[in-house]
Enzyme design. Structure first.
Site: not given
Length: 417
Positions: A78, A128, A172-173, A176, A183, A257, A260-261
């Site tokens: 990413y 990602d 997310h993955k 996970y 993110d 962050r 932020g993402w």
């Protein structure tokens, strides 16, 4: 006798003039040579705008875009997609071949002739990995190379098989389990939306755009703190993770962050979401709520933001560059696209000045550095990341993390600084 003396004087004067001229010529040549040496030693010209200066600095640091993020071997990740998205925007404004070549060489290295993506593993179902799909969307439109289209279809197929929470949120993955992270909204949704706008039609497109908006609805529903309107980094539907609140499933802190993402995800996905889609106005409402909450935790003195957003006075907390660059970009684009009120442009300008003052340094050869970047942070895994305040403030700090340099370039372009 006098004629002889005059002749000697003329010769002497001519010699002096000639000597002076030669001396001046030598001096001029020396100055020119010194200038050439100086220019040659300057890796990045200092008379460019910050977007180009940082972009050229990244190319200087990482001549091969496939090795961005301080790795020794090429990889699909990413961070490459993030920086190359910034490169694409620089190239659009300053069409120099060095920028286009940097983008193309990444895809040329990572995508084989038959369209296989090197180092990408579909079975990992990692959101990602979709971010670099933005690069292929851009290059396929320019080159029409079939291998890029094949690779794009492979990335899009991941979404069809992505594990989901019970209400439809993307994990997310795969490893996970039952988790949504802020993110992931940036990693997947702008790519998914752009792909859909470009390749999908009719009911298929409607279904895809609905699913994209759903991801924002769910992350708001599950991670929003109603007191501060900040969003927690992650949410575990099962509430089994050590970091998960046993009642809400949220992680315990507001990481700069991560938010932020999320901000960048909102302003970027709106580029592709149809104007008449009913979810569009909701995302804009989320963005306005977000902007107000982020502004409240902006450091009043410097204009930038802390690693853990709401705990500036906490022991070990620090002003952090990557999140600050992301917020600056989000606010600037949000205002310029008409999603946010004009007042947030002042917030962005103050933040940008703070970034230059607190994080940017320039080397003698013109190379620009972005300092005070959190290298990486996450939840769970091995060794286990528990999401505590102490965890976030003790993660590695480094300079020139691409998760900061990319957003800095995009913020610089948006502000035209």
């Amino acid at each position: 006798m006098m004629k002889a003396i005059n002749h000697i004087l003329k010769i002497s004067l001519l010699s002096l003039v000639t000597a002076f001229a030669v001396s001046c010529d030598v001096k001029e040549k020396k100055e020119t040579t010194d200038k050439e040496v100086t220019t040659k030693d300057t890796a990045v010209p200092t008379d460019l705008k910050w977007s180009e200066r940082m972009m050229l600095s990244e190319i200087h640091r990482f001549p091969e875009a496939s090795k961005l993020d301080f790795v020794d071997v090429p990889r699909w990740s990413y961070t490459n997609g993030l920086v190359l998205t910034a490169t694409e925007r620089v190239y659009k404004k300053y069409p120099k071949e060095v920028y286009y070549n940097y983008i193309y060489e990444y895809a040329d290295t990572m995508v084989t002739k038959d369209g296989t993506i090197r180092t990408y593993d579909l079975d990992k179902q990692n959101l990602d990995m979709l971010k670099s799909g933005d690069v292929l969307l851009y290059l396929y439109n320019k080159t029409k190379e079939e291998r890029f289209l094949t690779a794009l279809h492979t990335l899009r197929s991941q979404i069809d098989t992505q594990p989901r929470t019970s209400d439809g949120g993307f994990w997310h993955k795969k490893r996970y389990t039952n988790q949504m992270w802020l993110d992931g909204l940036y990693m997947a949704e702008p790519f998914y939306a752009q792909y859909t706008k470009q390749f999908s039609k009719g009911e298929e497109a409607t279904k895809a755009f609905d699913e994209i908006v759903l991801q924002f609805d769910l992350i708001q529903q599950h991670t929003l703190d109603p007191t501060t309107n900040l969003l927690y980094h992650g949410w575990d539907e099962s509430k089994e993770q050590q970091w998960a609140n046993k009642e809400t499933g949220t992680s315990p802190n507001f990481w700069s962050r991560a938010m932020g993402w999320y901000g960048m995800a909102m302003v970027d996905v709106l580029d592709f979401l149809p104007e008449d889609h009913p979810g569009r106005e909701r995302i804009i409402e989320y963005l306005n709520q977000y902007a107000e909450a982020i502004t409240k935790v902006q450091d009043s003195k410097t204009g930038v933001w802390y690693q853990v957003l709401d705990k500036g006075a906490g022991n070990g907390n620090y002003l952090e560059a990557t999140g600050s660059c992301m917020f600056t970009y989000t606010f600037t684009k949000g205002v310029k696209k008409g999603y946010l009120p004009e007042k947030y442009l002042d917030v962005a300008k103050k933040a940008y000045d703070g970034i230059l003052e607190n994080f940017i340094t320039v080397e003698e050869n013109g190379v620009v550095n972005l300092n005070k970047c959190c290298a990486v942070a996450g939840l769970g895994g091995n060794p286990y990341r528990d999401g505590t305040f102490e965890y976030y403030v003790n993660e590695k700090i480094r300079a020139n993390d691409p998760k900061g340099t990319g957003p800095f370039v995009m913020a610089s372009l948006a502000l035209d600084k």
